[in-house]
Design a protein around this motif. Structure first.
Motif, mmCIF file in Angstrom:
data_model
loop_
_atom_site.group_PDB
_atom_site.id
_atom_site.type_symbol
_atom_site.label_atom_id
_atom_site.label_comp_id
_atom_site.label_asym_id
_atom_site.label_seq_id
_atom_site.Cartn_x
_atom_site.Cartn_y
_atom_site.Cartn_z
ATOM 1 N N ALA A 34 0.824 -1.215 0.000
ATOM 2 C CA ALA A 34 0.000 0.000 0.000
ATOM 3 C C ALA A 34 0.853 1.258 0.000
ATOM 4 C CB ALA A 34 -0.935 -0.004 1.204
ATOM 5 N N SER A 35 2.114 1.146 0.374
ATOM 6 C CA SER A 35 3.031 2.288 0.351
ATOM 7 C C SER A 35 3.522 2.601 -1.049
ATOM 8 C CB SER A 35 4.240 2.008 1.248
ATOM 9 O OG SER A 35 4.969 0.894 0.760
ATOM 10 N N GLY A 36 3.107 1.807 -2.035
ATOM 11 C CA GLY A 36 3.560 2.029 -3.398
ATOM 12 C C GLY A 36 4.918 1.433 -3.697
ATOM 13 N N LYS A 37 5.361 0.505 -2.859
ATOM 14 C CA LYS A 37 6.618 -0.197 -3.086
ATOM 15 C C LYS A 37 6.331 -1.642 -3.494
ATOM 16 C CE LYS A 37 9.444 2.330 0.297
ATOM 17 N NZ LYS A 37 10.314 2.171 1.495
ATOM 18 N N PRO A 38 7.302 -2.303 -4.122
ATOM 19 C CA PRO A 38 7.138 -3.738 -4.327
ATOM 20 C C PRO A 38 6.918 -4.428 -2.986
ATOM 21 C CG PRO A 38 9.001 -2.909 -5.582
ATOM 22 C CD PRO A 38 8.562 -1.790 -4.685
ATOM 23 N N GLY A 39 5.944 -5.335 -2.939
ATOM 24 C CA GLY A 39 5.624 -6.009 -1.691
ATOM 25 C C GLY A 39 6.603 -7.114 -1.362
ATOM 26 N N GLU A 40 6.366 -7.747 -0.224
ATOM 27 C CA GLU A 40 7.255 -8.818 0.226
ATOM 28 C C GLU A 40 7.363 -9.929 -0.805
ATOM 29 O OE1 GLU A 40 7.480 -12.096 3.885
ATOM 30 O OE2 GLU A 40 5.938 -10.535 3.869
ATOM 31 N N GLY A 41 6.272 -10.194 -1.513
ATOM 32 C CA GLY A 41 6.273 -11.275 -2.492
ATOM 33 C C GLY A 41 6.449 -10.829 -3.927
ATOM 34 N N TYR A 42 6.860 -9.576 -4.131
ATOM 35 C CA TYR A 42 6.998 -9.087 -5.508
ATOM 36 C C TYR A 42 8.010 -9.930 -6.276
ATOM 37 C CZ TYR A 42 7.986 -6.164 -9.547
ATOM 38 O OH TYR A 42 8.149 -5.724 -10.825
ATOM 39 N N TRP A 43 7.691 -10.211 -7.512
ATOM 40 C CA TRP A 43 8.585 -10.956 -8.388
ATOM 41 C C TRP A 43 8.445 -10.424 -9.811
ATOM 42 C CZ3 TRP A 43 5.999 -13.094 -12.420
ATOM 43 C CH2 TRP A 43 4.614 -13.310 -12.244
ATOM 44 N N GLN A 44 9.456 -10.668 -10.608
ATOM 45 C CA GLN A 44 9.338 -10.469 -12.049
ATOM 46 C C GLN A 44 10.319 -11.401 -12.724
ATOM 47 O OE1 GLN A 44 10.371 -6.216 -11.957
ATOM 48 N NE2 GLN A 44 12.013 -6.643 -13.398
ATOM 49 N N ASN A 45 9.984 -11.815 -13.908
ATOM 50 C CA ASN A 45 10.824 -12.745 -14.642
ATOM 51 C C ASN A 45 11.915 -12.001 -15.396
ATOM 52 O OD1 ASN A 45 9.236 -14.722 -13.580
ATOM 53 N ND2 ASN A 45 8.031 -15.065 -15.434
ATOM 54 N N ALA A 46 12.879 -12.745 -15.877
ATOM 55 C CA ALA A 46 14.042 -12.130 -16.535
ATOM 56 C C ALA A 46 14.283 -12.791 -17.881
ATOM 57 C CB ALA A 46 15.282 -12.252 -15.646
ATOM 58 N N ALA A 47 14.896 -12.017 -18.785
ATOM 59 C CA ALA A 47 15.165 -12.518 -20.130
ATOM 60 C C ALA A 47 16.526 -12.025 -20.595
ATOM 61 C CB ALA A 47 14.080 -12.054 -21.091
ATOM 62 N N ASP A 48 17.427 -12.953 -20.889
ATOM 63 C CA ASP A 48 18.741 -12.635 -21.432
ATOM 64 C C ASP A 48 18.807 -13.122 -22.882
ATOM 65 O OD1 ASP A 48 19.671 -11.667 -18.922
ATOM 66 O OD2 ASP A 48 20.029 -13.726 -18.285
ATOM 67 N N TYR A 49 19.452 -12.329 -23.737
ATOM 68 C CA TYR A 49 19.461 -12.628 -25.164
ATOM 69 C C TYR A 49 20.881 -12.656 -25.716
ATOM 70 C CZ TYR A 49 14.467 -11.335 -25.107
ATOM 71 O OH TYR A 49 13.127 -11.242 -24.849
ATOM 72 N N GLN A 50 21.119 -13.605 -26.597
ATOM 73 C CA GLN A 50 22.291 -13.602 -27.462
ATOM 74 C C GLN A 50 21.766 -13.624 -28.896
ATOM 75 O OE1 GLN A 50 24.639 -17.000 -25.931
ATOM 76 N NE2 GLN A 50 26.149 -15.467 -25.317
ATOM 77 N N ILE A 51 22.200 -12.652 -29.687
ATOM 78 C CA ILE A 51 21.644 -12.482 -31.027
ATOM 79 C C ILE A 51 22.788 -12.233 -32.007
ATOM 80 C CG2 ILE A 51 19.899 -11.280 -32.397
ATOM 81 C CD1 ILE A 51 18.821 -10.063 -29.790
ATOM 82 N N GLU A 52 22.670 -12.844 -33.178
ATOM 83 C CA GLU A 52 23.597 -12.585 -34.281
ATOM 84 C C GLU A 52 22.774 -12.398 -35.550
ATOM 85 O OE1 GLU A 52 26.608 -15.558 -34.648
ATOM 86 O OE2 GLU A 52 27.088 -15.547 -32.497
ATOM 87 N N VAL A 53 23.004 -11.287 -36.252
ATOM 88 C CA VAL A 53 22.245 -11.012 -37.479
ATOM 89 C C VAL A 53 23.175 -10.489 -38.566
ATOM 90 C CG1 VAL A 53 19.993 -10.602 -36.417
ATOM 91 C CG2 VAL A 53 21.628 -8.709 -36.613
ATOM 92 N N THR A 54 22.710 -10.645 -39.807
ATOM 93 C CA THR A 54 23.444 -10.162 -40.976
ATOM 94 C C THR A 54 22.488 -9.376 -41.860
ATOM 95 O OG1 THR A 54 24.959 -12.044 -40.933
ATOM 96 C CG2 THR A 54 24.756 -10.834 -43.013
ATOM 97 N N LEU A 55 22.950 -8.222 -42.328
ATOM 98 C CA LEU A 55 22.173 -7.400 -43.246
ATOM 99 C C LEU A 55 22.539 -7.754 -44.684
ATOM 100 C CD1 LEU A 55 20.313 -4.971 -43.919
ATOM 101 C CD2 LEU A 55 22.350 -3.514 -43.749
ATOM 102 N N ASP A 56 21.512 -8.075 -45.465
ATOM 103 C CA ASP A 56 21.669 -8.302 -46.898
ATOM 104 C C ASP A 56 21.114 -7.071 -47.604
ATOM 105 O OD1 ASP A 56 21.504 -8.994 -49.554
ATOM 106 O OD2 ASP A 56 20.497 -10.917 -49.228
ATOM 107 N N GLU A 57 22.012 -6.161 -48.003
ATOM 108 C CA GLU A 57 21.559 -4.911 -48.619
ATOM 109 C C GLU A 57 20.924 -5.134 -49.975
ATOM 110 O OE1 GLU A 57 22.891 -0.686 -47.791
ATOM 111 O OE2 GLU A 57 24.730 -1.734 -48.349
ATOM 112 N N ALA A 58 21.377 -6.134 -50.695
ATOM 113 C CA ALA A 58 20.853 -6.359 -52.042
ATOM 114 C C ALA A 58 19.372 -6.699 -52.004
ATOM 115 C CB ALA A 58 21.636 -7.466 -52.734
#
Length: 635
Positions: A34-58
Motif C-alpha cells: 500500500a506504500s507504493g513499493k514492491p511487496g514482500e512477495g513481488y517478483w518479475q521474470n528475466a530474459a537474457d538474449y544472445q543475437i547474431e544477425v546479418t544485413l543483406d543490402e541487395a
C-alpha cells in the motif's frame, strides 16, 4: 463589489465527500504494498538474449539467430511462454493492418514483410528434452516446453533462426531511408522477444497494432551485427570490439570525444566515403559487437552514409559516458543535426537529476522516423532543425527514464511513459542553455481548448483505442500538466521531488502499475491525493475556480470562492492592497469537502484593492473570467 455574501455560506447541506474517497482499487497486497513499493512477495521474470544477425543490402533483409535464456521467478510453473513477433505487423492480414483506417495514419507500414522462423528449439534446464512445438498468431508466438519451467527460479532456453524484409515504412518506429550517399537502416522490433508474465495480468499478450508501444522484461543483451565493410553501426549499449571495426584514427578520435565537452567529429562530412581513413577493411562484411546489461530492449542503426560525432556526458556521481550522433549530409549544419550531440548531452545531463543515466552511450540517429526511443538510442527525423530537433531529441532521450528504467506497460498506460517523460522534458527545456527554447507547458491555460472539447477522452483510455487526434493530449500533455500542477501548486517542489525521485528509484528496472505510482507519491509526499488522481487521470472533468465577490466585514473583508468545475483544488489567493502591497494565502483542498462554496476572511487594516486566484497561472482553469475581483482590471 458584486453580489451579496453570507458569512455562513460554507455551512450548507451540500457534501462533496465522494470526491475525496477512493474510487480506484489501491489497497496493498502481498505483491504490491500500500506504500507504493514492491511487496514482500513481488517478483518479475528475466530474459537474457544472445543475437547474431546479418544485413543483406541487395535484398533488404535481416537474418540471423536468437537464443533466449528465460528465468521464471513467478510462484507458478509455466508450460509455455508467449513471445512478441512485432515484424508480423508488416503483413497484409495482420491485426494492425486491418485496424488501420483506409486513409491511413501515423502508424502506416509496409505489408510485404513479416518473420520467417526456422529451427526453433525450446528446453527446460540444461538437460531437458527439446520441444519444437510453437504456434504463431499475428504478432504473438506461443512456445511450448516438454516439461514445465519450475517456479521461483527455473530456467529455460529458446533458440530459433529468423529473417524478415526490412520495411521502408516501419510504422514511424523503424525502417530504411534512401539518401544521396546510400541507405540508412533503423532497426527496432527486430528480434523475437518474450512477453511479460506478471502478477497483474499473467501473460501480457496484447497484439502490436500501432499506437500501443511496448512492455518488456529486463535482462542482459549480447548482440552481433554483420554488415558491409563500409557501414558504421551504432547500437544500444557498449561497442565491445572497437579494435576490429574502427581504424586507429577513429579509435583516437573516439578517445578524444570521451574527454571533450565540445562535439568532436569521428567521421566528418568530407570523410563519409574515405574508407581508407575510417574502415579497417576494404571489402566484404564486418561484424560489430555490442553489449548492454539490465535493459528491456536493444535497437541499432547502420549505414555507409553516416556523419558521426560525439562528446562527453558528465554525471553528478563523477561518472562519464558518451553522447553521439549519426546523420547524413542532408541533415548537417549548425541549424540542424550539427547540434544533435550538444542536445543529446544536455538532455542526458539534465534528466539525470531525477535518476542517473545508467548506460554506456546515448546515441541520436537521423532517420525517416518522427521520433522513437530505445535504451540509449533514439531515432529522430533527419529533417528536424532547431527547436524541433531539440524537442524531439530531449523527448526521446527522456524515455530512458520512462519506460526504459521504470518499466511500465506502454501498451495499456501510455501516460506512464509519455506523460511522465513530457513532464521531465518541461524542466530540461527550461534548463537547456538558459532557456534557449521555450517549453510548451510554460502556461497550461493555453492548452485548455482540449479540456472543453466535446470529443475529449480520459487519460486512462488505451492508446490503441484512443482517437489519434486525442492521443497527443491524453498520453502526453494532460498527464504532464497534472504533474506540473502537483509540483508547482499542490505539493511544492521539495515534497514532489522527494516523492517522484523515490518512485523512480523504487521502481527502477521493475514493473509498476498506476496504483503503485499513486500510492507511492502519496506516502512519500504525505498527502491524500485521491481527489486529484480520480478526477485528473480517470475522468474528463475540469477545474473552474471563481471569486463570487468581496465585501467589507467587521473591519476586515470576506471573499466568496466558488468551485464551478468538476474537481476540487486548493485555492491560492493573492490579495492586492491600496498601497500596492500583496499577500498570498493557500486555502487547502478540504474547503470543498463540505460543498461548492467557501467564504474566506481577510484580516487586515488595509483597503483591499483586488483579489485573484492562481496568480501565477499554473492551473489549467477553463474559465479565466471569474478568477479575479474586480473583473475589469484583469481584462
Amino acid at each position: 463589489m458584486t453580489g451579496s455574501l453570507s458569512v455562513f455560506a460554507q455551512q450548507g447541506k451540500e457534501n462533496n465527500q465522494q470526491d475525496f474517497s477512493e474510487s480506484i482499487a489501491r489497497k496493498g497486497n502481498y505483491y504490491r504494498a500500500a506504500s507504493g513499493k514492491p511487496g514482500e512477495g513481488y517478483w518479475q521474470n528475466a530474459a537474457d538474449y544472445q543475437i547474431e544477425v546479418t544485413l543483406d543490402e541487395a535484398n533488404f533483409t535481416l537474418s540471423g539467430k536468437v537464443a533466449l535464456t528465460y528465468t521464471n521467478n513467478s510462484p507458478e510453473s509455466l508450460d509455455f511462454i508467449w513471445m512478441q513477433m512485432e515484424q508480423n505487423r508488416f503483413t497484409a492480414d495482420s491485426r494492425g493492418t486491418l485496424t488501420t483506417p483506409p486513409q491511413g495514419n501515423r502508424y502506416n507500414g509496409n505489408t510485404d514483410g513479416g518473420y520467417q522462423i526456422t529451427n526453433l528449439a525450446a528446453k527446460v534446464g540444461s538437460k531437458g528434452a527439446i520441444s519444437t512445438k510453437h504456434l504463431i498468431d499475428d504478432t504473438r508466438m506461443q512456445v511450448w516446453f516438454a516439461e514445465p519451467i519450475p517456479a521461483r527460479g527455473g530456467k529455460a532456453t529458446v533458440s530459433m533462426n529468423f529473417s524478415f524484409k526490412v520495411p521502408e515504412d516501419g510504422m514511424d518506429r523503424m525502417g530504411r531511408l534512401k539518401v544521396n550517399d546510400g541507405w540508412i537502416y533503423a532497426f527496432a522490433q527486430w528480434y523475437p522477444k518474450v512477453a511479460v508474465f506478471d502478477d497483474i495480468e499473467g501473460w501480457n499478450v496484447e497484439p502490436y497494432l500501432g499506437a500501443g508501444e511496448f512492455y518488456l522484461e529486463y535482462g542482459n543483451f549480447d548482440y552481433k551485427v554483420t554488415v558491409p565493410y563500409n557501414h558504421i553501426v551504432v547500437g544500444s549499449g557498449k561497442l565491445m570490439n572497437p579494435n576490429e571495426v574502427l581504424t586507429k584514427e577513429l579509435q583516437n578520435r573516439l578517445a578524444k570525444a570521451y574527454q571533450s565537452d565540445e562535439t568532436v567529429f569521428l567521421v566528418s562530412p568530407d570523410e563519409i566515403k574515405n574508407t581508407q581513413l575510417t574502415r579497417p577493411k576494404q571489402d566484404g562484411m564486418i561484424t560489430w559487437h555490442f553489449r548492454i546489461e539490465n535493459s528491456r530492449d536493444v535497437a541499432f542503426a547502420t549505414s555507409s552514409s553516416f556523419i558521426w560525432d560525439a562528446a562527453r556526458i558528465n554525471l553528478a556521481s563523477g561518472k562519464t559516458t558518451l553522447a553521439q550522433s549519426v546523420y547524413p549530409k542532408e541533415s548537417e549544419g549548425q541549424e540542424a543535426w550539427g547540434r544533435s550531440t550538444e542536445y543529446s548531452k544536455a538532455s542526458i545531463e539534465n534528466n539525470s537529476k531525477w535518476y542517473e543515466f545508467p548506460w554506456e552511450t546515448a546515441t541520436n540517429v537521423a532517420a525517416k522516423i518522427g521520433g522513437m526511443e530505445y535504451p540509449g538510442l533514439n531515432f529522430c527525423h533527419y529533417t528536424s532543425k532547431g527547436r524541433g530537433l531539440w524537442g524531439v531529441t530531449d523527448h526521446e532521450f527522456g524515455h530512458n527514464w520512462f519506460p526504459m528504467i521504470v518499466g511500465s506497460n506502454e501498451r495499456r498506460y501510455a501516460w506512464m511513459d509519455e506523460g511522465f517523460n513530457t513532464f521531465i522534458n518541461h524542466y530540461s527545456t527550461l534548463d537547456f542553455n538558459n532557456g534557449e527554447y521555450p517549453s510548451t507547458l510554460n502556461e497550461t491555460r493555453r492548452l485548455t481548448n482540449f479540456l472543453t472539447d466535446t470529443n475529449r477522452e480520459g487519460i486512462d483510455t488505451y492508446p490503441d483505442v484512443a482517437d489519434l487526434r486525442n492521443l497527443g493530449f491524453i498520453a502526453y500533455r494532460k498527464p504532464a500538466m497534472g504533474l506540473i500542477v502537483l509540483r508547482e501548486y499542490v505539493l511544492g517542489p521539495e515534497r514532489f521531488d522527494n516523492a517522484f525521485k523515490s518512485y523512480i528509484k523504487t521502481w527502477a528496472y521493475k514493473h509498476p502499475q498506476p496504483e503503485d505510482f499513486f500510492n507511492h507519491m502519496e506516502n512519500v509526499a504525505g498527502e491524500n491525493l485521491s481527489w486529484f488522481w480520480k478526477n485528473w487521470f480517470y475522468g474528463t472533468g475540469n477545474i473552474d475556480l471563481g471569486i463570487g465577490g468581496v465585501q467589507p466585514y467587521g473591519g476586515n473583508y470576506l471573499v466568496s470562492i466558488e468551485n464551478k468545475g468538476d474537481m476540487p483544488m486548493p485555492v491560492l489567493l493573492e490579495v492586492t492592497y491600496d498601497d500596492n502591497s500583496t499577500e498570498r494565502t493557500m486555502l487547502p483542498v478540504e474547503i470543498w469537502q463540505r460543498g461548492n462554496t467557501w467564504v474566506h476572511q481577510i484580516k487586515t487594516s488595509k483597503k483591499v484593492k483586488a483579489v485573484v486566484i492562481d496568480p501565477d497561472k499554473i492551473l489549467p482553469d477553463v474559465n479565466m473570467a471569474n478568477d479575479s475581483w474586480p473583473v475589469e482590471i484583469y481584462k
